[in-house]
Design a protein around this motif. Structure first.
Motif, short mmCIF file in Angstrom:
data_model
loop_
_atom_site.label_atom_id
_atom_site.label_comp_id
_atom_site.label_asym_id
_atom_site.label_seq_id
_atom_site.Cartn_x
_atom_site.Cartn_y
_atom_site.Cartn_z
N ILE A 8 -0.22 -27.21 37.35
CA ILE A 8 0.27 -25.86 37.59
C ILE A 8 0.45 -25.18 36.23
N GLY A 9 -0.27 -24.08 36.05
CA GLY A 9 -0.18 -23.28 34.83
C GLY A 9 0.41 -21.92 35.14
N ILE A 10 0.86 -21.24 34.10
CA ILE A 10 1.58 -19.98 34.27
C ILE A 10 0.89 -18.85 33.52
N ASN A 11 1.02 -17.65 34.07
CA ASN A 11 0.44 -16.44 33.50
C ASN A 11 1.40 -15.29 33.78
N GLY A 12 1.33 -14.26 32.94
CA GLY A 12 2.11 -13.05 33.20
C GLY A 12 3.14 -12.74 32.13
N GLY A 13 2.91 -11.66 31.39
CA GLY A 13 3.90 -11.14 30.46
C GLY A 13 4.18 -12.00 29.25
N ILE A 14 3.34 -12.98 28.94
CA ILE A 14 3.55 -13.85 27.78
C ILE A 14 2.99 -13.13 26.55
N VAL A 15 3.85 -12.83 25.59
CA VAL A 15 3.46 -11.93 24.50
C VAL A 15 3.26 -12.62 23.16
N ASP A 16 3.56 -13.91 23.06
CA ASP A 16 3.36 -14.61 21.79
C ASP A 16 3.22 -16.10 22.04
N LEU A 17 2.76 -16.81 21.02
CA LEU A 17 2.53 -18.24 21.17
C LEU A 17 3.83 -19.03 21.21
N GLU A 18 4.89 -18.48 20.64
CA GLU A 18 6.19 -19.16 20.71
C GLU A 18 6.65 -19.27 22.16
N THR A 19 6.55 -18.15 22.89
CA THR A 19 6.91 -18.17 24.31
C THR A 19 5.97 -19.08 25.09
N ALA A 20 4.68 -19.00 24.77
CA ALA A 20 3.69 -19.82 25.45
C ALA A 20 3.98 -21.31 25.25
N ALA A 21 4.30 -21.69 24.03
CA ALA A 21 4.57 -23.10 23.74
C ALA A 21 5.83 -23.57 24.46
N ARG A 22 6.82 -22.70 24.55
CA ARG A 22 8.04 -23.08 25.27
C ARG A 22 7.76 -23.31 26.75
N LEU A 23 6.98 -22.43 27.35
CA LEU A 23 6.64 -22.59 28.76
C LEU A 23 5.77 -23.83 28.98
N ALA A 24 4.93 -24.15 27.99
CA ALA A 24 4.05 -25.31 28.11
C ALA A 24 4.83 -26.61 28.17
N GLN A 25 6.06 -26.61 27.69
CA GLN A 25 6.88 -27.81 27.76
C GLN A 25 7.33 -28.12 29.18
N GLN A 26 7.29 -27.08 30.03
CA GLN A 26 7.76 -27.25 31.41
C GLN A 26 6.62 -27.23 32.43
N LEU A 27 5.44 -26.81 31.99
CA LEU A 27 4.30 -26.65 32.88
C LEU A 27 3.07 -27.31 32.26
N ASP A 28 1.96 -27.23 32.96
CA ASP A 28 0.76 -27.91 32.49
C ASP A 28 -0.16 -27.03 31.67
N GLY A 29 0.01 -25.73 31.77
CA GLY A 29 -0.85 -24.82 31.02
C GLY A 29 -0.25 -23.43 30.97
N VAL A 30 -0.65 -22.68 29.96
CA VAL A 30 -0.24 -21.28 29.85
C VAL A 30 -1.49 -20.44 29.65
N MET A 31 -1.44 -19.24 30.21
CA MET A 31 -2.58 -18.34 30.19
C MET A 31 -2.12 -16.98 29.70
N LEU A 32 -2.76 -16.47 28.66
CA LEU A 32 -2.46 -15.14 28.13
C LEU A 32 -3.59 -14.19 28.47
N GLY A 33 -3.23 -12.96 28.81
CA GLY A 33 -4.23 -11.96 29.13
C GLY A 33 -4.27 -10.84 28.12
N ARG A 34 -3.54 -9.76 28.41
CA ARG A 34 -3.63 -8.57 27.55
C ARG A 34 -3.23 -8.85 26.11
#
Length: 349
Positions: free
Chosen positions: A222-248
């Motif tokens: 299960i990966g997450i997407n939506g409103g992630i604006v920097d790699l610091e936030t992405a890395a934090r979410l990755a500790q709880q999930l399997d993947g992070v996805m950035l768009g805009r």
């Protein structure tokens, strides 16, 4: 040789030892009108390992249209890359998935998240969250057609659905149908009353809902997407999930992709070599234009590369205005990068 995709959650029991990643920990989201093959070539100059996505391709276009135009990509450069398909008819989706696998894509992804009126009128996208049984049949048909991963990208719900109950039911059905991984945009989609643009910003983000979903499905990706604006936030979410996805954010500030391989894939930190990026894009532009393409097809994806740096305004101006002038050629790219170098020298003086 690039490492290939294997959709296993980060906490799964893994006995097989090979050179594959356990999961695509970082992905650049599929974005209509943005993540075309020119964009993906550019992004691949900045990150070797991130999973890249196509724009959504409607299944009918692959059944009835020019398949080469929709599916051709540079297998030597772009991979790992996933094909996102839109549709709701299992047979057409299976056919489209089969074509995607034949063309060499690493993953087939079903769009169950786009809220646009055009997509709704075709009875697919986010409106399919109301029909989990149909989505399950679509996933089952696609899985039966290919040997590569089949994933789903969805929202946490639509309209007045209870995102706790409805999402659980939806996820249970698609995983039972054989779905290899779920990418969840952590907002609801409002199918009436909000534009596609508003649907990317107005519905509140609920990252906790996706984290709870992961807790319920510890052995599924299960990966997450939506409103992630920097790699610091992405890395934090990755500790709880399997993947992070950035768009805009990844599209509008692509320089952050230069740190992805370090933050998510354990590469040694190094400064991005923008001379190599420049030279690669000049060579690519030459090739594209020799085939009858326009320079703007390439440069429009690059305008945010130096966001916030000295010379960025001039860089954007050259990449937009000068690149669109009659007779403009790849030298425009060299001129734009030269403007950054000059600005940095002035700033340092």
């Amino acid at each position: 040789m690039k490492k290939c995709i294997k959709y296993l959650p980060q906490h799964a029991d893994i006995t097989e030892k090979d050179e594959q990643f356990d999961a695509p920990r970082f992905a650049v989201a599929p974005m209509m009108d943005w993540t075309d093959r020119h964009c993906r070539f550019f992004h691949r100059q900045l990150t070797q390992h991130a999973l890249l996505y196509t724009e959504m391709v409607v299944a009918d276009a692959l059944v009835h249209g020019d398949v080469d135009r929709h599916l051709m990509f540079d297998r030597d450069v772009e991979q790992p890359v996933a094909l996102q398909i839109g549709g709701s008819e299992p047979e057409k989706l299976a056919h489209s998935a089969r074509l995607g696998a034949q063309y060499g894509y690493d993953e087939i992804n079903l769009n169950v998240g786009c809220p646009s009126d055009r997509v709704q009128s075709g009875a697919f996208g986010a409106c399919l969250m109301r029909e989990p049984e149909l989505v399950a049949r679509c996933v089952e048909a696609m899985k039966g057609a290919v040997d590569i991963p089949v994933t789903v990208k969805c929202r946490i719900g639509v309209d007045d659905q209870d995102s706790q109950v409805a999402l659980d039911d939806f996820v249970g059905r698609v995983f039972e149908a054989g779905c290899d991984g779920l990418w969840v945009h952590a907002r609801k989609a409002w199918l009436k009353g909000l534009s596609p643009k508003e649907n990317r910003d107005v519905p509140p983000l609920d990252y906790d809902r996706v984290v709870r979903l992961k807790a319920d499905w510890p052995n599924r990706f299960i990966g997450i997407n939506g409103g992630i604006v920097d790699l610091e936030t992405a890395a934090r979410l990755a500790q709880q999930l399997d993947g992070v996805m950035l768009g805009r954010t990844a599209y509008q500030n692509p320089a952050l992709l230069a740190d992805v391989d370090t933050v998510f894939y354990g590469e040694k930190p190094s400064l991005p070599n923008m001379d190599k990026v420049r030279d690669a894009m000049i060579g690519y532009a030459h090739q594209h234009m020799d085939g009858g393409g326009r320079l703007h097809h390439v440069t429009r994806h690059m305008i945010g590369l130096f966001q916030g740096q000295p010379g960025a305004r001039r860089f954007r101006q050259i990449m937009t205005v000068d690149a669109s002038k009659p007779g403009a050629g790849p030298q425009v790219i060299a001129d734009a990068f030269a403007a950054i170098t000059q600005a940095k020298r002035r700033d340092a003086a």
